[in-house]
Design a protein around this motif. Structure first.
Motif, short mmCIF file in Angstrom:
data_model
loop_
_atom_site.label_atom_id
_atom_site.label_comp_id
_atom_site.label_asym_id
_atom_site.label_seq_id
_atom_site.Cartn_x
_atom_site.Cartn_y
_atom_site.Cartn_z
N MET A 1 0.86 -1.18 0.00
CA MET A 1 0.00 0.00 0.00
C MET A 1 0.90 1.24 0.00
O MET A 1 2.10 1.15 -0.15
CB MET A 1 -0.94 -0.02 1.21
N SER A 2 0.30 2.39 0.22
CA SER A 2 1.06 3.63 0.10
C SER A 2 0.91 4.50 1.33
O SER A 2 0.11 4.20 2.22
CB SER A 2 0.61 4.39 -1.15
N THR A 3 1.68 5.57 1.35
CA THR A 3 1.57 6.55 2.43
C THR A 3 0.67 7.69 1.99
O THR A 3 0.82 8.22 0.89
CB THR A 3 2.96 7.11 2.81
N ILE A 4 -0.27 8.05 2.84
CA ILE A 4 -1.17 9.18 2.60
C ILE A 4 -0.90 10.21 3.69
O ILE A 4 -0.92 9.87 4.89
CB ILE A 4 -2.65 8.76 2.65
N SER A 5 -0.63 11.44 3.30
CA SER A 5 -0.36 12.49 4.28
C SER A 5 -1.62 13.29 4.56
O SER A 5 -2.38 13.62 3.65
CB SER A 5 0.74 13.43 3.76
N ILE A 6 -1.84 13.59 5.83
CA ILE A 6 -2.98 14.41 6.25
C ILE A 6 -2.45 15.62 7.00
O ILE A 6 -1.72 15.47 7.99
CB ILE A 6 -3.94 13.64 7.17
N ILE A 7 -2.79 16.80 6.51
CA ILE A 7 -2.43 18.03 7.22
C ILE A 7 -3.64 18.42 8.06
O ILE A 7 -4.70 18.76 7.53
CB ILE A 7 -2.06 19.16 6.25
N GLY A 8 -3.47 18.36 9.37
CA GLY A 8 -4.59 18.60 10.28
C GLY A 8 -4.69 17.46 11.27
O GLY A 8 -4.27 16.33 10.97
#
Length: 206
Positions: A1-8
């Motif tokens: 799978m992959s990395t998903i970045s969340i700002i917040g």
């Protein structure tokens, strides 16, 4: 799978992050407040990490999960660090009294965000029509998306499918204004006709 970045690191970040972690992706949480970012990463577990605010996010998909009033500052603070990224704008730019949207006439949160981002970044409108606590239940829901870049739209569609959501393409980024109006309508429906925020918009096709 992959990395998903969340700002917040607020409610929507937690709801979306929870589904991302459940799907087997790695979540990178980024916040101005490192303690809040760490607290959310610890809550999500599943190998969730934290990133430095303003630095290049690890994920190729970056979700800006802050209120509309804070989106412009996030984009400005990150600047070229977001170049080449697929940016998911989830904001509903709703007036505090629910009288309408606060974006400039004919524009939207997504369009305003796109104007301020580096040329190599591509904005996709998504998640704004799903209440966070409803998303957190993990049910199969319709996720409406709008974007101008076909590749970015395809990548976000695949990502949404991995969360067991059904992506429904409503057209180019100009349609984000309509999706944001739909977000306002759902709030109005929850407060009035439905009498509950435990609702979601689904489309019966065929």
């Amino acid at each position: 799978m992959s990395t998903i970045s969340i700002i917040g690191a607020g409610g929507m970040a937690a709801a979306i992050g929870g589904q991302i972690a459940k799907a087997g992706h790695t979540v990178e949480v980024i916040s101005r407040d490192p303690a809040k970012a760490q607290a959310l990463a610890d809550k999500l577990a599943a190998g969730a990490t934290t990133g430095m605010y303003g630095a290049v996010p690890t994920g190729e998909i970056v979700i800006i999960a802050v209120p509309y009033s804070g989106v412009a500052a996030v984009v400005a603070d990150f600047g070229d660090a977001l170049d080449g990224k697929v940016i998911i704008d989830i904001a509903n730019p709703v007036a505090p009294d629910l009288s309408g949207l606060v974006t400039p006439h004919g524009s939207s949160s997504a369009l305003e965000t796109a104007k301020a981002l580096p040329a190599g970044a591509h904005v996709v409108k998504a998640f704004n029509t799903i209440f966070g606590h409803v998303l957190a239940k993990g049910e199969r829901l319709d996720a409406f998306i709008a974007a101008d870049d076909a590749e970015a739209k395809a990548r976000v569609s695949t990502f949404l499918e991995s969360l067991d959501l059904r992506p429904l393409d409503v057209g180019g980024l100009h349609m984000a204004q309509t999706l944001e109006a739909l977000g306002l309508m759902l709030i109005g429906l929850a407060r009035n006709g439905a009498g509950t925020f435990d609702i979601a918009m689904n489309v019966d096709i065929g």
